[in-house]
Design a protein around this motif. Sequence first.
Motif, PDB file in Angstrom:
ATOM      1  N   TYR A  38      45.660  52.473  49.809  1.00  0.00           N
ATOM      2  CA  TYR A  38      44.925  51.173  49.993  1.00  0.00           C
ATOM      3  C   TYR A  38      44.630  50.757  48.524  1.00  0.00           C
ATOM      4  N   ILE A  39      44.687  49.770  48.005  1.00  0.00           N
ATOM      5  CA  ILE A  39      44.273  49.285  46.771  1.00  0.00           C
ATOM      6  C   ILE A  39      42.865  48.613  47.075  1.00  0.00           C
ATOM      7  N   THR A  40      42.055  49.371  46.344  1.00  0.00           N
ATOM      8  CA  THR A  40      40.715  49.265  47.059  1.00  0.00           C
ATOM      9  C   THR A  40      39.924  48.694  45.711  1.00  0.00           C
ATOM     10  N   ALA A  41      40.342  48.616  44.610  1.00  0.00           N
ATOM     11  CA  ALA A  41      39.500  47.838  43.653  1.00  0.00           C
ATOM     12  C   ALA A  41      40.427  47.563  42.458  1.00  0.00           C
ATOM     13  N   MET A  42      40.039  46.424  41.592  1.00  0.00           N
ATOM     14  CA  MET A  42      40.814  45.923  40.642  1.00  0.00           C
ATOM     15  C   MET A  42      40.137  45.597  39.478  1.00  0.00           C
ATOM     16  N   ALA A  43      40.834  45.770  38.328  1.00  0.00           N
ATOM     17  CA  ALA A  43      40.278  45.114  37.123  1.00  0.00           C
ATOM     18  C   ALA A  43      41.460  44.149  36.344  1.00  0.00           C
ATOM     19  N   SER A  44      41.373  42.850  36.101  1.00  0.00           N
ATOM     20  CA  SER A  44      42.556  42.181  35.784  1.00  0.00           C
ATOM     21  C   SER A  44      41.925  41.153  34.717  1.00  0.00           C
ATOM     22  N   ASP A  45      43.002  40.874  33.761  1.00  0.00           N
ATOM     23  CA  ASP A  45      42.641  39.764  32.751  1.00  0.00           C
ATOM     24  C   ASP A  45      43.590  38.492  33.096  1.00  0.00           C
ATOM     25  N   SER A  46      44.153  38.387  34.237  1.00  0.00           N
ATOM     26  CA  SER A  46      44.599  37.270  34.712  1.00  0.00           C
ATOM     27  C   SER A  46      43.686  36.173  35.200  1.00  0.00           C
ATOM     28  N   GLU A  47      43.932  35.092  34.467  1.00  0.00           N
ATOM     29  CA  GLU A  47      42.946  33.937  35.227  1.00  0.00           C
ATOM     30  C   GLU A  47      43.231  33.498  36.499  1.00  0.00           C
ATOM     31  N   GLY A 161      38.777  47.944  27.866  1.00  0.00           N
ATOM     32  CA  GLY A 161      38.641  46.469  27.850  1.00  0.00           C
ATOM     33  C   GLY A 161      38.263  45.640  28.740  1.00  0.00           C
ATOM     34  N   PHE A 162      38.090  46.171  29.989  1.00  0.00           N
ATOM     35  CA  PHE A 162      37.758  45.107  31.205  1.00  0.00           C
ATOM     36  C   PHE A 162      36.361  45.151  31.184  1.00  0.00           C
ATOM     37  N   THR A 163      35.463  44.115  31.469  1.00  0.00           N
ATOM     38  CA  THR A 163      34.102  43.940  31.639  1.00  0.00           C
ATOM     39  C   THR A 163      33.589  43.816  33.232  1.00  0.00           C
ATOM     40  N   ASP A 164      32.346  43.525  33.346  1.00  0.00           N
ATOM     41  CA  ASP A 164      32.022  43.692  34.605  1.00  0.00           C
ATOM     42  C   ASP A 164      32.439  42.331  35.514  1.00  0.00           C
ATOM     43  N   LYS A 165      32.535  41.440  34.688  1.00  0.00           N
ATOM     44  CA  LYS A 165      33.086  40.193  35.491  1.00  0.00           C
ATOM     45  C   LYS A 165      34.644  40.167  35.739  1.00  0.00           C
ATOM     46  N   THR A 166      35.437  41.146  35.324  1.00  0.00           N
ATOM     47  CA  THR A 166      37.026  41.355  35.553  1.00  0.00           C
ATOM     48  C   THR A 166      37.123  42.493  36.325  1.00  0.00           C
ATOM     49  N   ILE A 167      36.009  43.240  36.884  1.00  0.00           N
ATOM     50  CA  ILE A 167      36.367  44.498  37.606  1.00  0.00           C
ATOM     51  C   ILE A 167      35.766  44.270  38.986  1.00  0.00           C
TER      52      ILE A 167
END
Length: 181
Positions: A38-47, A161-167
């Motif tokens: 299961y993909i349960t969490a993500m972090a991304s810089d994709s708009e 390099g990911f932030t709380d807003k991107t996680i």
Amino acid sequence: MSTEGLSLALVLLCLLRVQAGDLGTVEPDESKIAGTWYITAMASDSESYLQKKDQLKMAMANIEVLENGDLNVSFAIPTPGRCMKFSSIYKPTEKPGEYYSSDRGNKTVQLVDTDGSSYMVVFATREKDGKTLHMLRLYSRSQWVRTKTKLLFKRLAKLNGFTDKTIWILPRQEECLLGEP
């Protein structure tokens, strides 16, 4: 050394690691990564992901290790209004733990961390519209992920390099599963 000095030294080491692009790739034991996840969490810089992150739910993946070392990865991804299912072949690169697929856009994935049984963290890059997009994903054998594992994922994401807003942690779902029509 004082606590503040030690903390500063650790932060600097982490920054150097991130700047060097070394994600600490883990060489996988293929027998342990095969199977349903299961993909349960993500972090991304994709708009596009960030714009719709509140609509995203847990996805499923099944990894089959082929005789030649390639990975056949099947996905079931819930999207608004439908269940998107597809498979991609990932070929090993020369870097241990890293695989490449040209299916559905050029993607590279590398295994960053795993306990060998209940979770793995995967870093993915994808070329889209002339940009390189980055994503960190937490794969779990169960839809119920330990708090300790979620915290580890968030820490790894921030180190890279990911932030709380991107996680974000993805909510469970039952509408879009592998093995169903």
